[in-house]
Scaffold this active site. Structure first.
Site, mmCIF file in Angstrom:
data_model
loop_
_atom_site.group_PDB
_atom_site.id
_atom_site.type_symbol
_atom_site.label_atom_id
_atom_site.label_comp_id
_atom_site.label_asym_id
_atom_site.label_seq_id
_atom_site.Cartn_x
_atom_site.Cartn_y
_atom_site.Cartn_z
ATOM 1 N N ASP A 43 40.056 51.089 35.409
ATOM 2 C CA ASP A 43 41.118 50.192 34.979
ATOM 3 C C ASP A 43 41.360 50.311 33.478
ATOM 4 O O ASP A 43 40.488 50.758 32.724
ATOM 5 C CB ASP A 43 40.753 48.751 35.322
ATOM 6 C CG ASP A 43 40.640 48.524 36.824
ATOM 7 O OD1 ASP A 43 41.540 48.970 37.548
ATOM 8 O OD2 ASP A 43 39.650 47.912 37.261
ATOM 9 N N TYR A 71 27.426 51.290 36.639
ATOM 10 C CA TYR A 71 28.272 50.558 35.692
ATOM 11 C C TYR A 71 27.453 49.541 34.918
ATOM 12 O O TYR A 71 26.455 49.017 35.419
ATOM 13 C CB TYR A 71 29.359 49.764 36.426
ATOM 14 C CG TYR A 71 30.366 50.566 37.201
ATOM 15 C CD1 TYR A 71 31.582 50.941 36.631
ATOM 16 C CD2 TYR A 71 30.117 50.917 38.528
ATOM 17 C CE1 TYR A 71 32.530 51.649 37.366
ATOM 18 C CE2 TYR A 71 31.059 51.628 39.262
ATOM 19 C CZ TYR A 71 32.259 51.996 38.673
ATOM 20 O OH TYR A 71 33.184 52.702 39.407
ATOM 21 N N ASP A 85 40.155 40.486 35.896
ATOM 22 C CA ASP A 85 39.838 41.116 34.617
ATOM 23 C C ASP A 85 40.553 40.350 33.508
ATOM 24 O O ASP A 85 41.274 39.372 33.779
ATOM 25 C CB ASP A 85 40.199 42.611 34.639
ATOM 26 C CG ASP A 85 41.702 42.871 34.777
ATOM 27 O OD1 ASP A 85 42.503 42.017 34.349
ATOM 28 O OD2 ASP A 85 42.073 43.927 35.300
ATOM 29 N N ARG A 184 34.718 44.292 39.933
ATOM 30 C CA ARG A 184 35.475 43.039 39.778
ATOM 31 C C ARG A 184 35.251 42.114 40.970
ATOM 32 O O ARG A 184 35.115 40.904 40.813
ATOM 33 C CB ARG A 184 36.965 43.348 39.624
ATOM 34 C CG ARG A 184 37.346 43.938 38.266
ATOM 35 C CD ARG A 184 38.835 44.209 38.189
ATOM 36 N NE ARG A 184 39.234 45.323 39.034
ATOM 37 C CZ ARG A 184 40.385 45.389 39.709
ATOM 38 N NH1 ARG A 184 41.228 44.368 39.676
ATOM 39 N NH2 ARG A 184 40.688 46.453 40.415
#
Length: 342
Positions: A43, A71, A85, A184
């Site tokens: 993203d 991550y 986000d 997310r």
């Protein structure tokens, strides 16, 4: 000047504030080709590792997208946004979780899980991206799908006192996940599990399969990834105008030279590193292979000793020229063409 496009693998460090597509611009320029593809979108607000394939190796994209990933993420508790986000609109608020509730919920998000992708995502619904539908005001409730969290750790917490309780305002966490897992969504579901609401304000991809951010070109231009650094960036940075990597690295090396120097060829060692089995095509069978004739064991000089665990095999000529990929059925053991490089 007509310059032949270059085929290779480029581990590349994307900066936050630009799209994955836009970040490929200086790579295309450096390699004189429009045939460039990444193996998993990040993203705009996210940073970290993109594994980029160029030239004829873009045919390998479907195989690379199967890799698991790692991550680091910074979760902001108390508010959920429609995009999950920092770019979205707040749609739900809830109290901050206390430390015990957060830590207890966090440990439950390990192993095999069912996860609903975000409405703002690249998942396709009737031929259109879910994110495009959401922007048109037609957000789709996407079906849950199976994902896996192989490892997770709490790296850092920022605590505040609320009503005599020690509560989590921000948390920096680590996840090692299967393909198709949305961090997310993990943050959203984790917050619900501990009675709160949340969204990500920072995300950094650190590994894709065997590729690590440390080996990526321009990785030294990424700043530290901590709660403080992410908060500082979100408070002072409206957006990044262009890709900082396109002006070269911090040591002054020209971006075009750095990209070309960092490009990895897909030879036998790279194929093995990526998890492919190896097969050597007999020279007298090259015509049959290129023309899609039915695959037979005698096409390959090392057929019997190569057929072990892998289900996808990189095919090379004796001189090391990469010729394509064949796949082996887990049920029947039969070989089929993945693709052929003519």
């Amino acid at each position: 000047m007509d310059v032949s496009p270059v085929s290779g693998i480029l581990p590349y460090a994307k900066h936050s504030g630009i799209t994955s597509f836009a970040s490929l611009g200086c790579i295309k320029k450096a390699l004189h080709t429009k045939k460039v593809g990444h193996t998993g979108t990040l993203d705009s607000f996210a940073e970290g590792l993109l594994v980029v394939l160029t030239g004829s190796l873009t045919r390998l994209v479907p195989y690379f997208t199967l890799f698991d990933k790692t991550y680091e993420a910074v979760i902001s508790f108390g508010e959920e946004t429609d995009t999950l986000d920092p770019c979205g609109t707040v749609v739900r608020s809830a109290p901050l979780p206390d430390t015990a509730s957060f830590e207890r919920a966090f440990t439950s998000f390990r192993g095999n899980l069912m996860q609903r992708p975000p409405s703002y995502s690249a998942v396709h619904v009737n031929g259109k991206r879910a994110s495009d539908l959401a922007r048109e005001g037609r957000a789709a409730l996407l079906p849950e799908r199976a994902v896996a969290v192989y490892q997770s750790d709490i790296l850092e917490m920022r605590l505040v006192q609320e009503g005599g309780r020690s509560c989590v305002r921000y948390a920096r966490v680590f996840f090692h996940v299967s393909k198709g897992t949305y961090i997310r969504s993990l943050a959203r579901d984790l917050a619900v599990a501990c009675g709160s609401a949340a969204h990500l304000i920072g995300l950094k991809r650190t590994k894709v399969g065997c590729f690590d951010i440390a080996q990526a070109s321009f990785s030294d231009m990424l700043g530290p990834f901590t709660i403080d650094s992410v908060l500082s960036r979100t408070q002072t940075e409206s957006s990044v105008r262009g890709d900082p990597s396109c002006s070269g690295d911090k040591n002054g090396e020209d971006s075009e030279n750095l990209v070309r120097r960092s490009l990895m060829s897909f030879d036998r060692s790279a194929a093995k590193y990526c998890g492919f089995g190896l097969l050597t095509l007999r020279p007298n069978r090259r015509f049959d292979f290129v023309n899609g004739k039915t695959l037979k064991p005698d096409f390959f000089a090392d057929f019997e000793r190569s057929l072990r665990v892998p289900q996808a095999f990189a095919v090379f000529l004796p001189d090391g020229t990469f010729s394509g990929v064949v796949e082996r059925s887990a049920q029947t053991g039969k070989l089929a063409y993945g693709f052929v490089i003519h």
